[in-house]
Design a protein around this motif. Structure first.
Motif, mmCIF file in Angstrom:
data_model
loop_
_atom_site.group_PDB
_atom_site.id
_atom_site.type_symbol
_atom_site.label_atom_id
_atom_site.label_comp_id
_atom_site.label_asym_id
_atom_site.label_seq_id
_atom_site.Cartn_x
_atom_site.Cartn_y
_atom_site.Cartn_z
ATOM 1 N N LEU A 127 -18.002 -30.232 -12.193
ATOM 2 C CA LEU A 127 -18.163 -31.511 -12.891
ATOM 3 C C LEU A 127 -17.287 -31.589 -14.136
ATOM 4 N N ALA A 128 -17.166 -30.501 -14.824
ATOM 5 C CA ALA A 128 -16.392 -30.490 -16.065
ATOM 6 C C ALA A 128 -14.901 -30.309 -15.832
ATOM 7 N N TYR A 129 -14.528 -29.497 -14.845
ATOM 8 C CA TYR A 129 -13.130 -29.078 -14.756
ATOM 9 C C TYR A 129 -12.318 -29.715 -13.638
ATOM 10 N N LEU A 130 -12.938 -30.280 -12.622
ATOM 11 C CA LEU A 130 -12.140 -30.943 -11.581
ATOM 12 C C LEU A 130 -11.313 -32.099 -12.142
ATOM 13 N N PRO A 131 -11.873 -32.964 -12.984
ATOM 14 C CA PRO A 131 -11.036 -34.039 -13.543
ATOM 15 C C PRO A 131 -9.847 -33.507 -14.347
ATOM 16 N N LEU A 132 -10.077 -32.449 -15.104
ATOM 17 C CA LEU A 132 -8.987 -31.855 -15.892
ATOM 18 C C LEU A 132 -7.941 -31.210 -14.980
ATOM 19 N N LEU A 133 -8.406 -30.597 -13.901
ATOM 20 C CA LEU A 133 -7.490 -29.992 -12.936
ATOM 21 C C LEU A 133 -6.607 -31.054 -12.292
ATOM 22 N N ILE A 134 -7.175 -32.182 -11.946
ATOM 23 C CA ILE A 134 -6.424 -33.267 -11.309
ATOM 24 C C ILE A 134 -5.279 -33.730 -12.210
ATOM 25 N N VAL A 135 -5.566 -33.939 -13.461
ATOM 26 C CA VAL A 135 -4.539 -34.383 -14.414
ATOM 27 C C VAL A 135 -3.494 -33.299 -14.614
ATOM 28 N N ALA A 136 -3.932 -32.060 -14.774
ATOM 29 C CA ALA A 136 -2.997 -30.956 -15.011
ATOM 30 C C ALA A 136 -2.083 -30.718 -13.810
ATOM 31 N N LEU A 137 -2.617 -30.855 -12.607
ATOM 32 C CA LEU A 137 -1.778 -30.675 -11.406
ATOM 33 C C LEU A 137 -0.668 -31.716 -11.356
ATOM 34 N N TYR A 138 -0.995 -32.945 -11.707
ATOM 35 C CA TYR A 138 0.044 -33.982 -11.721
ATOM 36 C C TYR A 138 1.110 -33.657 -12.762
ATOM 37 N N GLU A 139 0.672 -33.293 -13.960
ATOM 38 C CA GLU A 139 1.638 -32.964 -15.012
ATOM 39 C C GLU A 139 2.516 -31.783 -14.603
ATOM 40 N N TYR A 140 1.922 -30.805 -13.983
ATOM 41 C CA TYR A 140 2.664 -29.629 -13.504
ATOM 42 C C TYR A 140 3.701 -30.046 -12.469
ATOM 43 N N SER A 141 3.316 -30.903 -11.541
ATOM 44 C CA SER A 141 4.260 -31.352 -10.507
ATOM 45 C C SER A 141 5.400 -32.153 -11.115
ATOM 46 N N ARG A 142 5.071 -32.937 -12.121
ATOM 47 C CA ARG A 142 6.067 -33.816 -12.746
ATOM 48 C C ARG A 142 6.994 -33.050 -13.690
ATOM 49 N N GLN A 143 6.449 -32.149 -14.472
ATOM 50 C CA GLN A 143 7.246 -31.449 -15.470
ATOM 51 C C GLN A 143 8.051 -30.293 -14.888
ATOM 52 N N ASP A 144 7.378 -29.452 -14.116
ATOM 53 C CA ASP A 144 8.024 -28.217 -13.675
ATOM 54 C C ASP A 144 8.645 -28.297 -12.285
ATOM 55 N N PHE A 145 8.265 -29.292 -11.497
ATOM 56 C CA PHE A 145 8.747 -29.337 -10.119
ATOM 57 C C PHE A 145 9.323 -30.691 -9.727
ATOM 58 N N ALA A 146 9.845 -31.419 -10.678
ATOM 59 C CA ALA A 146 10.460 -32.716 -10.375
ATOM 60 C C ALA A 146 11.626 -32.550 -9.408
ATOM 61 N N HIS A 147 12.309 -31.432 -9.483
ATOM 62 C CA HIS A 147 13.464 -31.162 -8.631
ATOM 63 C C HIS A 147 13.081 -30.522 -7.294
ATOM 64 N N ASP A 148 11.866 -29.987 -7.203
ATOM 65 C CA ASP A 148 11.374 -29.307 -5.998
ATOM 66 C C ASP A 148 10.325 -30.196 -5.344
ATOM 67 N N HIS A 149 10.778 -31.088 -4.508
ATOM 68 C CA HIS A 149 9.896 -32.110 -3.942
ATOM 69 C C HIS A 149 8.760 -31.532 -3.106
ATOM 70 N N ASP A 150 9.017 -30.473 -2.369
ATOM 71 C CA ASP A 150 7.962 -29.900 -1.534
ATOM 72 C C ASP A 150 6.823 -29.324 -2.380
ATOM 73 N N THR A 151 7.178 -28.629 -3.444
ATOM 74 C CA THR A 151 6.150 -28.067 -4.331
ATOM 75 C C THR A 151 5.416 -29.181 -5.067
ATOM 76 N N ALA A 152 6.152 -30.181 -5.525
ATOM 77 C CA ALA A 152 5.512 -31.318 -6.192
ATOM 78 C C ALA A 152 4.523 -32.002 -5.245
ATOM 79 N N LEU A 153 4.907 -32.162 -3.998
ATOM 80 C CA LEU A 153 4.015 -32.783 -3.015
ATOM 81 C C LEU A 153 2.769 -31.925 -2.805
ATOM 82 N N ALA A 154 2.942 -30.621 -2.707
ATOM 83 C CA ALA A 154 1.796 -29.726 -2.512
ATOM 84 C C ALA A 154 0.846 -29.788 -3.703
#
Length: 126
Positions: free
Chosen positions: A43-70
């Protein structure tokens, strides 16, 4: 064997200490901590995980489309795992689905878009 027997209590403690530290964590470490903590307190951490996963995909894997998609698919899965009565569940799920869809469009994966559109329509209809 109980559920708590499967939890690595040391990992939970390390994740909590990392998040409570005075320094700003790289998004990679935030994701790692939220992955661990979402297992023991969803309840506490799933919402935070969702936001962090998006930021991670956008910041660190913008060039790696497969990893960003995963990572965005993982965010959608985390949003689906949220408790159905959670007030923000629908909004978080729709946001995760939109971000996943955007990545699918970027990668020109047309065959998967219809399923995402159907799920988005179902969420909005509830």
């Amino acid at each position: 064997m109980t559920y708590t027997a499967h939890i690595n209590h040391d990992a939970v403690l390390r994740a909590r200490v990392a998040l409570l530290g005075s320094q700003t964590l790289p998004v990679r470490q935030e994701v790692a901590a939220y992955r661990v903590l979402a297992q023991v307190s969803p309840l506490a951490y799933l919402p935070l995980l969702i936001v962090a996963l998006y930021e991670y995909s956008r910041q660190d894997f913008a060039h790696d489309h497969d990893t960003a998609l995963a990572l965005r698919a993982e965010a959608v899965a985390a949003a689906r795992r949220m408790y159905a009565a959670e007030p923000d569940r629908a909004d978080l799920l729709l946001t995760a689905l939109r971000r996943y869809k955007k990545q699918l469009l970027l990668m020109e994966r047309q065959e998967e878009l219809a399923a995402v559109d159907r799920e988005m329509a179902q969420v909005m209809a509830r």
